[in-house]
Scaffold this motif. Structure first.
Motif, PDB file in Angstrom:
ATOM      1  N   GLN A  31      -6.622  -0.125   3.955  1.00 62.15           N
ATOM      2  CA  GLN A  31      -5.431   0.154   3.167  1.00 62.15           C
ATOM      3  C   GLN A  31      -5.010   1.590   3.398  1.00 62.15           C
ATOM      4  OE1 GLN A  31      -5.747  -0.907  -0.956  1.00 62.15           O
ATOM      5  NE2 GLN A  31      -6.342  -3.010  -0.525  1.00 62.15           N
ATOM      6  N   ALA A  57     -12.244  -2.524   0.510  1.00 65.59           N
ATOM      7  CA  ALA A  57     -11.173  -1.945   1.318  1.00 65.59           C
ATOM      8  C   ALA A  57     -11.609  -0.578   1.823  1.00 65.59           C
ATOM      9  CB  ALA A  57      -9.897  -1.818   0.509  1.00 65.59           C
ATOM     10  N   VAL A  59     -10.004   2.718   2.320  1.00 64.06           N
ATOM     11  CA  VAL A  59      -8.764   3.345   1.865  1.00 64.06           C
ATOM     12  C   VAL A  59      -8.619   4.717   2.506  1.00 64.06           C
ATOM     13  CG1 VAL A  59      -7.410   4.055  -0.137  1.00 64.06           C
ATOM     14  CG2 VAL A  59      -8.995   2.128  -0.332  1.00 64.06           C
ATOM     15  N   ASP A  79       0.657   1.125   3.120  1.00 68.84           N
ATOM     16  CA  ASP A  79       0.629   0.028   2.158  1.00 68.84           C
ATOM     17  C   ASP A  79       1.083   0.491   0.779  1.00 68.84           C
ATOM     18  OD1 ASP A  79      -0.659  -2.014   3.917  1.00 68.84           O
ATOM     19  OD2 ASP A  79      -2.253  -0.509   3.946  1.00 68.84           O
ATOM     20  N   TYR A 254       4.871  -0.042  -3.618  1.00 72.42           N
ATOM     21  CA  TYR A 254       4.393  -0.957  -2.585  1.00 72.42           C
ATOM     22  C   TYR A 254       5.319  -2.164  -2.578  1.00 72.42           C
ATOM     23  CZ  TYR A 254       2.038  -2.186  -6.965  1.00 72.42           C
ATOM     24  OH  TYR A 254       1.762  -2.442  -8.290  1.00 72.42           O
ATOM     25  N   ARG A 258       2.588  -7.105  -0.139  1.00 70.89           N
ATOM     26  CA  ARG A 258       1.298  -6.419  -0.072  1.00 70.89           C
ATOM     27  C   ARG A 258       0.657  -6.240  -1.455  1.00 70.89           C
ATOM     28  NH1 ARG A 258      -1.820  -6.487   3.510  1.00 70.89           N
ATOM     29  NH2 ARG A 258      -2.643  -4.385   3.171  1.00 70.89           N
ATOM     30  N   ALA A 261      -2.953  -7.419  -1.947  1.00 74.08           N
ATOM     31  CA  ALA A 261      -3.918  -6.617  -1.197  1.00 74.08           C
ATOM     32  C   ALA A 261      -4.194  -5.270  -1.864  1.00 74.08           C
ATOM     33  CB  ALA A 261      -3.405  -6.401   0.229  1.00 74.08           C
ATOM     34  N   VAL A 262      -3.150  -4.640  -2.417  1.00 75.88           N
ATOM     35  CA  VAL A 262      -3.330  -3.298  -2.989  1.00 75.88           C
ATOM     36  C   VAL A 262      -3.724  -3.342  -4.453  1.00 75.88           C
ATOM     37  CG1 VAL A 262      -1.630  -2.370  -1.378  1.00 75.88           C
ATOM     38  CG2 VAL A 262      -0.907  -2.953  -3.698  1.00 75.88           C
TER      39      VAL A 262
END
Length: 287
Positions: A31, A57, A59, A79, A254, A258, A261-262
């Motif tokens: 990410q 993730a 990051v 992202d 964002y 996405r 995912a975030v």
């Protein structure tokens, strides 16, 4: 000897173990977070804590300014865009034309501190005085009278430092303090908040503005008044109560595609553990 039921249970456990092993073996999802230098420190610390806590993730966090982050969101190279101002209408339209639906989360608040060199005798300024200084109407500290102590500044040229135009801090200061009027022509634009701190700390006649989290003994934060009566110092308490007048929200932006995912990282930053990081980093928590 195993019964049929025991065998079935054993097979299910083996299958579950295989699934768990496969999940654990999968590489962590990368990410990317980019944008506001104001939001950068808290995002970096939160990312490290999130990954250490087992967040699935990798990051990576980089700065560059709010405008840079939103541009990266538009072209798909980040992202999450960190922002120290609301997204502009023109930016929303660009994202909409690209078929991207924008999502927004307020992750913290920040008191924007006006800073001068520690040797400057002026400690209090009104919004009107700040406007005159940053617009170039007042150019020498001897023209500036501290509204509380009555003391005038030294006979020194005022050197005005600002963030560059891509910065959300630049935009917010222009809106809140200058009331959308333009900065003076000779303002010195700095590429990052750290550069403002360094320049003000080394220049006796300097003035600039930074996020509260960046204030340190190398500069002096001023008490500011918008009503010409109550002069307030930027702090965690005055930022939370909104007694300090120059307070803004800090955002994560964002796109809808996405969001899933975030969401784990965004939720972590909004959790009690994440909001402790917000406070420890010098920002005002939202929860």
């Amino acid at each position: 000897m195993m019964t049929n039921k025991m065998k079935r249970t054993y097979k299910r456990l083996l299958a579950l173990a295989a699934v768990l092993a496969a999940v654990a073996a999968q590489p962590a999802v990368a990410q990317r977070i980019k944008g506001s230098d104001t939001v950068l420190p808290v995002s970096q610390e939160a990312a490290e804590a999130f990954m250490a806590a087992g967040g699935r993730a990798r990051v990576t966090v980089t700065g560059g300014g709010t405008g840079v982050g939103i541009s990266a969101l538009l072209d798909g190279t980040t992202d999450i865009a960190m922002a120290s101002r609301p997204v502009k209408f023109s930016e929303r339209m660009k994202l909409a034309r690209a078929g991207k639906e924008l999502r927004q989360t307020v992750v913290a608040r920040d008191a924007l501190a006006v800073v001068v060199n520690p040797r400057n005798p002026v400690s209090h300024l009104t919004r009107g005085q700040l406007e005159d200084i940053f617009r170039g109407k007042v150019t020498n500290w001897s023209q500036v009278r501290d509204p509380v102590t009555g003391r005038r500044g030294d006979d020194l040229k005022i050197i005005v430092y600002s963030r560059e135009t891509s910065s959300g801090t630049y935009e917010f200061f222009k809106t809140s303090v200058l009331r959308e009027k333009n900065y003076m022509a000779g303002v010195l634009s700095m590429p990052a908040t750290g550069a403002v701190i360094q320049s003000v700390s080394q220049t006796r006649g300097a003035i600039g503005y930074v996020g509260m989290a960046y204030v340190n003994p190398r500069v002096k934060a001023l008490r500011v008044s918008y009503d010409n009566r109550n002069f307030v110092y930027p702090s965690m308490a005055t930022g939370r109560s909104r007694a300090y007048p120059i307070v803004r929200e800090l955002y994560y932006y964002y796109t809808a595609d996405r969001e899933a995912a975030v969401r784990p990282f965004v939720s972590y930053l909004l959790s009690p553990a994440g909001q402790k990081i917000v406070m420890r980093s010098g920002y005002v928590p939202v929860r």
